[in-house]
Structure formats: structure tokens, C-alpha cells
Design a protein around this motif. Structure first.
Motif, PDB file in Angstrom:
ATOM      1  N   GLU A   5     -25.585  -8.382  23.404  1.00  0.00           N
ATOM      2  CA  GLU A   5     -25.386  -7.129  22.481  1.00  0.00           C
ATOM      3  C   GLU A   5     -26.224  -6.584  23.724  1.00  0.00           C
ATOM      4  OE1 GLU A   5     -26.016  -6.457  19.061  1.00  0.00           O
ATOM      5  OE2 GLU A   5     -24.168  -7.370  18.419  1.00  0.00           O
ATOM      6  N   LEU A   6     -27.968  -7.452  23.326  1.00  0.00           N
ATOM      7  CA  LEU A   6     -28.514  -7.388  24.969  1.00  0.00           C
ATOM      8  C   LEU A   6     -27.978  -6.750  26.020  1.00  0.00           C
ATOM      9  CD1 LEU A   6     -31.627  -5.990  24.907  1.00  0.00           C
ATOM     10  CD2 LEU A   6     -32.756  -8.233  24.915  1.00  0.00           C
ATOM     11  N   TYR A   9     -25.848  -4.340  27.267  1.00  0.00           N
ATOM     12  CA  TYR A   9     -26.539  -2.559  27.191  1.00  0.00           C
ATOM     13  C   TYR A   9     -27.458  -2.193  27.932  1.00  0.00           C
ATOM     14  CZ  TYR A   9     -28.804   1.563  25.324  1.00  0.00           C
ATOM     15  OH  TYR A   9     -29.758   2.478  25.375  1.00  0.00           O
ATOM     16  N   GLU A  10     -27.915  -3.619  28.339  1.00  0.00           N
ATOM     17  CA  GLU A  10     -28.968  -3.397  29.508  1.00  0.00           C
ATOM     18  C   GLU A  10     -28.489  -3.215  31.014  1.00  0.00           C
ATOM     19  OE1 GLU A  10     -32.557  -2.588  29.661  1.00  0.00           O
ATOM     20  OE2 GLU A  10     -32.170  -2.889  27.461  1.00  0.00           O
ATOM     21  N   ARG A  13     -27.329   0.255  30.874  1.00  0.00           N
ATOM     22  CA  ARG A  13     -28.805   0.984  31.130  1.00  0.00           C
ATOM     23  C   ARG A  13     -28.515   1.390  32.536  1.00  0.00           C
ATOM     24  NH1 ARG A  13     -33.210   0.379  29.720  1.00  0.00           N
ATOM     25  NH2 ARG A  13     -33.768   2.947  29.671  1.00  0.00           N
ATOM     26  N   THR A  31     -26.827   7.303  26.853  1.00  0.00           N
ATOM     27  CA  THR A  31     -27.223   5.475  27.161  1.00  0.00           C
ATOM     28  C   THR A  31     -28.561   5.525  26.938  1.00  0.00           C
ATOM     29  OG1 THR A  31     -27.804   6.833  29.342  1.00  0.00           O
ATOM     30  CG2 THR A  31     -26.141   5.948  29.263  1.00  0.00           C
ATOM     31  N   ARG A  49     -33.508   3.059  20.330  1.00  0.00           N
ATOM     32  CA  ARG A  49     -32.963   2.624  21.229  1.00  0.00           C
ATOM     33  C   ARG A  49     -31.818   1.414  20.313  1.00  0.00           C
ATOM     34  NH1 ARG A  49     -33.757   2.165  27.006  1.00  0.00           N
ATOM     35  NH2 ARG A  49     -36.308   2.804  26.658  1.00  0.00           N
ATOM     36  N   SER A  50     -32.204   0.951  19.738  1.00  0.00           N
ATOM     37  CA  SER A  50     -31.997  -0.588  19.091  1.00  0.00           C
ATOM     38  C   SER A  50     -30.157   0.659  18.666  1.00  0.00           C
ATOM     39  CB  SER A  50     -32.460  -0.990  17.934  1.00  0.00           C
ATOM     40  OG  SER A  50     -33.467   0.133  16.426  1.00  0.00           O
ATOM     41  N   ARG A  53     -28.192   1.308  21.275  1.00  0.00           N
ATOM     42  CA  ARG A  53     -27.455  -0.442  21.577  1.00  0.00           C
ATOM     43  C   ARG A  53     -26.459  -0.947  20.428  1.00  0.00           C
ATOM     44  NH1 ARG A  53     -31.846  -3.940  22.103  1.00  0.00           N
ATOM     45  NH2 ARG A  53     -31.284  -4.563  20.240  1.00  0.00           N
ATOM     46  N   ARG A  54     -26.391  -0.431  19.250  1.00  0.00           N
ATOM     47  CA  ARG A  54     -25.894  -1.385  18.022  1.00  0.00           C
ATOM     48  C   ARG A  54     -24.355  -0.329  18.217  1.00  0.00           C
ATOM     49  NH1 ARG A  54     -23.812  -5.179  15.577  1.00  0.00           N
ATOM     50  NH2 ARG A  54     -23.169  -4.956  13.447  1.00  0.00           N
ATOM     51  N   THR A  57     -22.343  -1.590  20.896  1.00  0.00           N
ATOM     52  CA  THR A  57     -21.874  -2.205  20.834  1.00  0.00           C
ATOM     53  C   THR A  57     -20.418  -2.272  19.869  1.00  0.00           C
ATOM     54  OG1 THR A  57     -23.762  -3.171  21.777  1.00  0.00           O
ATOM     55  CG2 THR A  57     -22.055  -5.205  20.553  1.00  0.00           C
TER      56      THR A  57
END
Length: 231
Positions: A5-6, A9-10, A13, A31, A49-50, A53-54, A57
């Protein structure tokens, strides 16, 4: 799973930063990549941010790693969230639809900047899709249904163009999860024409989806209900 997931997402970004000429408050918020976008995300949506991202995803689950079928995204907006993911799906056949020519122009420019060749951009109304029945293996809708004027037609049309066993994932604003977000949406965004009532609650959205799909899950990240449905 969290590492994947990270990473995804990165990548989103990073792609956003690489095409900075397309920057806007909307993209920055989606974003979590600009100071103004972060401010809106936190103050209006209660998302750090989390949290962003969640929900991203969850919304993009239909475009999973290795997907190689036909996928429809409605609406694509500027593509700031989805196009970097589609760049990793070279075998997929992806159609991105939006009603706004300016959004499509931004998405096309982003796709060109990212070197994506497997995406077709189409101007159209989600409430009156021109595709055949069961034309797609999957569909994605990120933060779109709360803006559609005819929500019944929109949900029905996306269901129609999915094949049996096809999967729809996405996110949509729902009432009752964050009082501050409810106030901003009903008193500001609605009056400005950004969002269009009526709005679902988590419960009414789940009921709506269960009337259409064989399998339904709904998970809220603050006021964004992230859904996954199998026809």
C-alpha cells in the motif's frame, strides 16, 4: 500488505510531483501533496496522510497488481490518483470517462507525461453510458457518485456495463461519519455546485449496493465510504 500500500501510494505522490505543471488545489488535496491540499484534507475531511493513503488503496482495489482485463473509471477527474497505478498494468485495457472536458484534458496530459499507452479517454455521462452490457471486467469510481445529479441512473449504468463476476471498487462521501465534513458539504460544497444531493449514509449506501451486487463490503475512512462489490 501495508508495504505494498505504501509503495503504491508513494508512486502516486511521486508521479504527481513529476507533473507539477498540472498542480491544483484539487490534486493537492487528493494526493496530500501540497500545503493547501493537506490543510483541506485535515480541516474538511479529517484525513491525515495515512487516512488518504488508506482510502485511495481501498478505492483502487479493482485495479490490483497483475490486472489484465477491461476496466472503466468514472469519473477520472485529472487522473492524479489512478493513472500512476494504471501505468503498472500494461496488459489492461482501460477506459477513463469524465463529463468535464477540462478534467479529461488534464488527465490526458498526465497520461502522456507518465508514458501511459493503454488508456482511452472518453467524454460522457455516467448516467447514460454508451458501452455494451457486460463490456468491462472491473470498474473504479473515486469520489464521483456524490457529484452525479442522477445517482440512480449512475449506479444502474455502471452495474449494467460490468460483466457477471466483475468488480466495482471506489469511494463516495456519506453523511453521518464526520460532523465537520457534513457541515462543509451540505452548507458550502452543495451550494457551490460541487456536490449534488441527496447523499447516502453508510447504511443506505450498503443497502443500495446489496440490491445490485451479489457481494458487497463498505468501509468508511472518515466520511469517505470505500466500497467493493462483485456482480
Amino acid at each position: 500488505m501495508m508495504d505494498e500500500e505504501l509503495r503504491r501510494y508513494e508512486k502516486i505522490r511521486g508521479a504527481y510531483c513529476s507533473v507539477g505543471r498540472l498542480a491544483s488545489l484539487y490534486d493537492g488535496m487528493m494526493t496530500y501533496s501540497t500545503w493547501s491540499g493537506k490543510l483541506v484534507s485535515r480541516l474538511v475531511w479529517g484525513l491525515d496522510r495515512s487516512g488518504v493513503r488508506r482510502y485511495v488503496t481501498l478505492a483502487l482495489r479493482a485495479a490490483h497488481e497483475g490486472f489484465a482485463g477491461r476496466l472503466l473509471e468514472v469519473p477520472v477527474g485529472t487522473g492524479c490518483l489512478s493513472l500512476p497505478v494504471y501505468a503498472e498494468l500494461p496488459e489492461a485495457d482501460i477506459t477513463c470517462l469524465d463529463y468535464a472536458p477540462a478534467m479529461l484534458a488534464a488527465a490526458r496530459a498526465r497520461a502522456e507525461a507518465l508514458g501511459i499507452r493503454n488508456v482511452t479517454f472518453t467524454e460522457g455521462d455516467v448516467g447514460h453510458l454508451t458501452f455494451d452490457d457486460a463490456a468491462f471486467d472491473a470498474a473504479v469510481s473515486i469520489n464521483g457518485f456524490h457529484a452525479f445529479p442522477d445517482k440512480e441512473a449512475a449506479w444502474s449504468e455502471v452495474h449494467r456495463v460490468l460483466r457477471p463476476g466483475g468488480r466495482l471498487t471506489g469511494s463516495v462521501f456519506v453523511l453521518g461519519e464526520n460532523a465537520r465534513t457534513d457541515f462543509v458539504v451540505t452548507q458550502l460544497y452543495t451550494r457551490m455546485g460541487f456536490f449534488t444531493p441527496p447523499y447516502d449514509t453508510r447504511e443506505s449506501l450498503t443497502e443500495r449496493l446489496r440490491a445490485l451486487y451479489a457481494e458487497v463490503s463498505v468501509e468508511c475512512v472518515e466520511s469517505l465510504a470505500c466500497f467493493s462489490c462483485v456482480k
